[in-house]
Design an enzyme around this catalytic site. Structure first.
Site: not given
Ligand code: GRF
Length: 216
Positions: A16, A95, A111
């Protein structure tokens, strides 16, 4: 026009984060990443940031005596970097309410479920086990309770017969990588008004409420 400064908190893979890095590479995108902070050393997300020339810092929760001290260090570091919006991008620490309220409506989380369903861990398997036909992802403004807060962007994907946790997670992740930049774009460009649990959005796009048709 000055771009809004993002601080991204990560704990791992950082896909992400990569989606945000890629979005910020467009000079017309209203935000830029000022700092990537990880609570774990050596993770792939840090490599991604370094490759993009973005400042990084590791602040390990293990070096602190309790959550408030760790969060105070995060807070101080983010503010010293001039961060205006905090993006939780796979940050695996809860947090404190003090940290969260201190940033007002300026912390985002992603999420991998259609909140308010399936908060917390094992969300993909729980979605499959529930028999639901759709899953998805949610970008929301962070409130002190885990995976709660005004919903900014959602994307729905189908749950297909025969899906495993991994196949569903992969389908949702593709949607996440569109949803997070869209949420940041909306918040950074001042298009969001928070009204209780509802985000009122000025000029939403197709990516704001996104639906991926069945994959056949
Ligand atoms: C993602 O599925 C996000 O929605 C969740 O943790 C995962 C993180 O993946 N909170 P990345 O580190 O962004 O690849």
């Amino acid at each position: 026009m000055a771009r809004v400064k993002l601080g991204c908190l990560i704990s791992g893979r950082g896909s992400n984060l990569q989606a945000l890095i890629d979005a910020c590479a467009d000079p017309t995108f209203p935000a830029e990443i000022a700092l990537v902070l990880s609570n774990k050393p050596g993770v792939m997300g840090l490599e991604r940031a370094e490759k993009a020339g973005i400042p990084t810092q590791v602040i390990s929760h293990k070096d602190f005596d309790g959550r408030p001290a760790f969060d105070a260090a995060l807070d101080q570091t983010l503010r010293a970097a001039g961060v205006e919006i905090v993006c939780l991008a796979g940050f695996m620490r809860l947090l404190t309410p003090e940290f969260v309220t201190g940033w007002g409506d300026k912390i985002l989380n992603i999420h991998p479920s259609l909140l308010p369903a399936f908060k917390g861990l094992d969300t993909h398997q729980r979605a499959i086990d529930s028999g639901a036909r759709f899953a998805g992802c949610t970008v929301h403004i962070v409130r002190p309770a885990m995976d709660e807060g005004p919903i900014l962007v959602q994307a729905a994907v189908p749950i297909l017969d025969g899906d495993t946790e991994d196949s569903l997670a992969a389908r949702i992740l593709t949607a996440e990588h569109k949803a997070y930049p869209e949420a940041v774009r909306l918040l950074a460009s001042g298009k969001v008004t928070v009204d209780g649990l509802r985000c009122r959005i000025d000029a939403p796009t197709d990516e704001t409420i996104h639906f991926n048709p069945p994959m056949r």
